[in-house]
Structure formats: structure tokens, C-alpha cells
Design a protein around this motif. Structure first.
Motif, PDB file in Angstrom:
ATOM      1  N   UNK A  59       0.857  -1.188   0.000  1.00  0.00           N
ATOM      2  CA  UNK A  59       0.000   0.000   0.000  1.00  0.00           C
ATOM      3  C   UNK A  59       0.889   1.233   0.000  1.00  0.00           C
ATOM      4  N   UNK A  60       0.595   2.176  -0.885  1.00  0.00           N
ATOM      5  CA  UNK A  60       1.343   3.419  -0.975  1.00  0.00           C
ATOM      6  C   UNK A  60       0.816   4.421   0.061  1.00  0.00           C
ATOM      7  N   UNK A  61       1.555   5.514   0.309  1.00  0.00           N
ATOM      8  CA  UNK A  61       1.085   6.533   1.258  1.00  0.00           C
ATOM      9  C   UNK A  61      -0.322   7.017   0.920  1.00  0.00           C
ATOM     10  N   UNK A  94       3.018  10.222  -7.226  1.00  0.00           N
ATOM     11  CA  UNK A  94       2.222  10.438  -8.431  1.00  0.00           C
ATOM     12  C   UNK A  94       1.438   9.231  -8.907  1.00  0.00           C
ATOM     13  N   UNK A  95       1.596   8.096  -8.246  1.00  0.00           N
ATOM     14  CA  UNK A  95       0.937   6.886  -8.742  1.00  0.00           C
ATOM     15  C   UNK A  95       0.570   5.952  -7.603  1.00  0.00           C
ATOM     16  N   UNK A  96      -0.235   4.951  -7.933  1.00  0.00           N
ATOM     17  CA  UNK A  96      -0.569   3.858  -7.015  1.00  0.00           C
ATOM     18  C   UNK A  96      -0.542   2.556  -7.814  1.00  0.00           C
ATOM     19  N   UNK A  97      -0.344   1.422  -7.147  1.00  0.00           N
ATOM     20  CA  UNK A  97      -0.355   0.152  -7.878  1.00  0.00           C
ATOM     21  C   UNK A  97      -1.729  -0.138  -8.469  1.00  0.00           C
ATOM     22  N   UNK A  98      -1.751  -0.652  -9.694  1.00  0.00           N
ATOM     23  CA  UNK A  98      -3.009  -1.098 -10.306  1.00  0.00           C
ATOM     24  C   UNK A  98      -3.574  -2.250  -9.490  1.00  0.00           C
ATOM     25  N   UNK A  99      -2.712  -3.166  -9.073  1.00  0.00           N
ATOM     26  CA  UNK A  99      -3.077  -4.265  -8.166  1.00  0.00           C
ATOM     27  C   UNK A  99      -2.076  -4.254  -7.031  1.00  0.00           C
ATOM     28  N   UNK A 100      -2.539  -4.316  -5.768  1.00  0.00           N
ATOM     29  CA  UNK A 100      -1.623  -4.194  -4.636  1.00  0.00           C
ATOM     30  C   UNK A 100      -0.848  -5.468  -4.307  1.00  0.00           C
ATOM     31  N   UNK A 101      -1.111  -6.564  -5.024  1.00  0.00           N
ATOM     32  CA  UNK A 101      -0.509  -7.848  -4.679  1.00  0.00           C
ATOM     33  C   UNK A 101       0.553  -8.256  -5.686  1.00  0.00           C
ATOM     34  N   UNK A 102       1.600  -8.897  -5.170  1.00  0.00           N
ATOM     35  CA  UNK A 102       2.586  -9.588  -5.996  1.00  0.00           C
ATOM     36  C   UNK A 102       2.554 -11.044  -5.573  1.00  0.00           C
ATOM     37  N   UNK A 147       7.277  -6.330 -10.988  1.00  0.00           N
ATOM     38  CA  UNK A 147       6.089  -7.171 -11.159  1.00  0.00           C
ATOM     39  C   UNK A 147       4.797  -6.409 -10.884  1.00  0.00           C
ATOM     40  N   UNK A 148       4.881  -5.066 -10.853  1.00  0.00           N
ATOM     41  CA  UNK A 148       3.694  -4.250 -10.596  1.00  0.00           C
ATOM     42  C   UNK A 148       3.481  -3.251 -11.725  1.00  0.00           C
ATOM     43  N   UNK A 149       2.218  -2.941 -11.986  1.00  0.00           N
ATOM     44  CA  UNK A 149       1.863  -1.855 -12.899  1.00  0.00           C
ATOM     45  C   UNK A 149       1.300  -0.709 -12.058  1.00  0.00           C
ATOM     46  N   UNK A 150       1.412   0.526 -12.551  1.00  0.00           N
ATOM     47  CA  UNK A 150       0.997   1.689 -11.785  1.00  0.00           C
ATOM     48  C   UNK A 150       0.058   2.564 -12.608  1.00  0.00           C
ATOM     49  N   UNK A 151      -0.775   3.318 -11.893  1.00  0.00           N
ATOM     50  CA  UNK A 151      -1.683   4.253 -12.536  1.00  0.00           C
ATOM     51  C   UNK A 151      -1.602   5.594 -11.818  1.00  0.00           C
ATOM     52  N   UNK A 152      -1.854   6.708 -12.511  1.00  0.00           N
ATOM     53  CA  UNK A 152      -1.768   8.030 -11.864  1.00  0.00           C
ATOM     54  C   UNK A 152      -2.776   8.144 -10.731  1.00  0.00           C
ATOM     55  N   UNK A 153      -2.385   8.858  -9.676  1.00  0.00           N
ATOM     56  CA  UNK A 153      -3.274   9.046  -8.536  1.00  0.00           C
ATOM     57  C   UNK A 153      -4.036  10.355  -8.694  1.00  0.00           C
ATOM     58  N   UNK A 154      -5.298  10.343  -8.258  1.00  0.00           N
ATOM     59  CA  UNK A 154      -6.117  11.551  -8.255  1.00  0.00           C
ATOM     60  C   UNK A 154      -5.964  12.222  -6.891  1.00  0.00           C
TER      61      UNK A 154
END
Length: 273
Positions: A59-61, A94-102, A147-154
Motif C-alpha cells: 500500500x502506498x502513502x 504520483x501513482x498507485x499500484x493497479x493491483x496491490x498484490x505480488x 512485477x507491478x503496474x501503476x496508474x496516476x493518482x487523483x
């Protein structure tokens, strides 16, 4: 009852534990959980994932997250400030994981090895153990990020939801409606409802009941507390609505839950006099 928002300061937390189930919360740190055994459902913003032994959760900040254990679990938890790994500052802000699991097939032995080396550094007294620990954190995140993809955070939605949650935490024991929050915070009530459903996948009323029931469980742990008094003190307007919400969240009626809780407490005392 744990606070919704947890200010961790500059604290670095490393621990092993046998329970992950917790309240919905968020904080200004990165939280990493490596599951050693058991299964748990992990929730992060709009994502829900099943974690099994060998899987990792990140989990990101300021990401809203919580867990619901399906079995008895054993895990390693790391909670650390993003400043520790400033090389990844742009990723965290600037981003968060698309899926939080690896998954365990991607984690591999290398990730587990870094986790253990970080733990070893925490108890080390060598001159450069903090520098060494930071290096292992960087190596760990570098491996995980592969092993993670990221998306921009709002950022606007994140700040708005944080304000709403804080208001709920301060006022959940009183009658509270979407309209009241909308008026107090000057936010459209439909936007508030949308944020609840999209960010934490729970309706506004169910979220309030979660806060109230957690508070009630703490009060009911005291044998002398009257169930009726507890129900009204945490914000329910009737015993019927309290009983219904309690059973939905805890799987037992309040009386049965208290009996089981007190019985378990007595058994613990007997086993550990």
C-alpha cells in the motif's frame, strides 16, 4: 478503536504477527505485508485481492486499506516512510499500484531474502547498519516494482476522501447523514457517495456502522456494560438496527459475541495464570 488516519511520523515498523484483520485505515507511510502462512482478503482503494502464503501486499502513502483474515495467518509487516527510499519519490507521490498484490511465483526467494536482511539490520549495532537497511529496502522495492503496474493518482479525490473520513471519525456517535457532511464540508453528497463506493467499496451507512460496531465491541468487552446503553452510546437510534448491524459485521448477535469473547478471555487467563 484504531484511528482511521494514523500519523506515523518518521517511524519504521518491522514486525511478525499472527493476525491481519483490522479497521479501514490509511497513513503517510508505505505498508508492505508478506504472508508466511494462511489466507486473508486485502483491500486497497478499489481493489480486493486474496492473499495466500508467499504473496506480498503493498500500500502506498494515503491509500485506504484493510484486511479480513480467512484463516489464522502468519506474516511479516513493514511500515516505513517514503523518504527512506527517496529515489522512488515520484512513484510514491504520483501513482498507485493497479493491483496491490505480488504473487509468490513472482516474489521468489530474492524478495524473502531482502525481507530477512532488513530485519537483521534492525537489530544490528554495526556502524553502517542504517545505510545497509536502506540499501536492502531499495533492492526490495526494485524487485517488487518489476512485477507491478501503476496508474496516476487523483490527488484531489484523495484529499477530499481524507477530510470526509476524518469528519466521520469525529461525529459517528451522533446522527450523521450524507446531507450533513455535504453541508459541513461543502462537497456534493453524490460525490461523497461515489467516493465511498469507488475508493473503499463500502456504502456510507455501512461505513458508519463499521465504526460504531468496532466501538461497541470494545465497550462490550466490559462485563458490566449494558448492551442497550452501548448501542445508543455508539450512535445507533434503535436496538433493532444495532442488532442487525452487529450480526452483519461480527456474525453473531451482541449477547452471543460477548459470551464468546468473555469465555475466550477466561480460557486465556486459565492457560496463562
Amino acid at each position: 478503536m484504531p484511528a482511521i488516519y494514523e500519523d506515523k511520523g518518521n517511524e519504521i515498523i518491522t514486525k511478525e504477527q499472527t493476525r491481519l484483520t483490522c479497521s479501514i485505515h490509511f497513513h503517510n507511510h508505505i505498508e508492505l505485508v508478506y504472508l508466511l502462512s494462511g489466507r486473508t482478503r486485502a483491500y486497497s482503494d478499489h481493489n480486493e485481492v486474496l492473499l495466500e502464503a508467499g504473496d506480498l501486499f503493498l500500500a502506498f502513502p494515503n491509500q485506504i486499506h484493510y484486511f479480513r483474515d480467512l484463516d489464522e495467518v502468519k506474516c511479516i509487516i513493514f511500515i516505513f516512510p517514503p523518504e527512506l527510499c527517496s529515489e522512488f519519490a515520484s512513484v510514491f507521490s504520483q501513482s498507485v499500484p493497479v493491483c496491490p498484490a505480488v504473487r509468490r511465483n513472482d516474489c521468489g526467494e530474492q524478495v524473502y531474502d531482502y525481507l530477512r536482511k532488513i530485519i537483521a539490520c534492525n537489530s544490528s549495532t554495526t556502524p553502517y547498519h542504517e545505510t545497509e537497511r536502506k540499501a536492502y529496502f531499495l533492492l526490495l522495492l526494485s524487485e517488487i516494482f518489476k512485477h507491478m503496474a501503476f496508474e496516476p493518482v487523483n490527488l484531489r479525490n484523495t484529499d477530499t476522501l481524507r477530510s470526509i473520513l476524518r469528519y466521520c471519525l469525529d461525529h459517528y456517535r451522533a446522527p450523521l447523514t450524507l446531507e450533513q457532511i455535504a453541508d459541513e464540508l461543502h462537497i456534493n453528497k453524490y460525490h461523497i457517495s461515489h467516493l465511498f463506493s469507488q475508493k473503499i467499496k463500502i456504502g456510507f451507512n455501512d461505513f458508519l456502522n463499521t465504526l460504531r460496531i468496532e466501538d461497541a465491541c470494545e465497550a462490550l468487552a466490559e462485563p458490566q456494560a449494558r448492551i442497550t446503553d452501548v448501542a445508543f452510546s455508539v450512535g445507533f437510534s434503535s436496538i433493532r438496527s444495532f442488532n442487525r448491524a452487529f450480526a452483519k459485521q461480527c456474525g453473531l448477535a451482541p449477547t452471543a459475541w460477548r459470551r464468546a469473547h468473555l469465555c475466550a478471555g477466561a480460557q486465556d487467563l486459565a492457560a496463562n495464570p
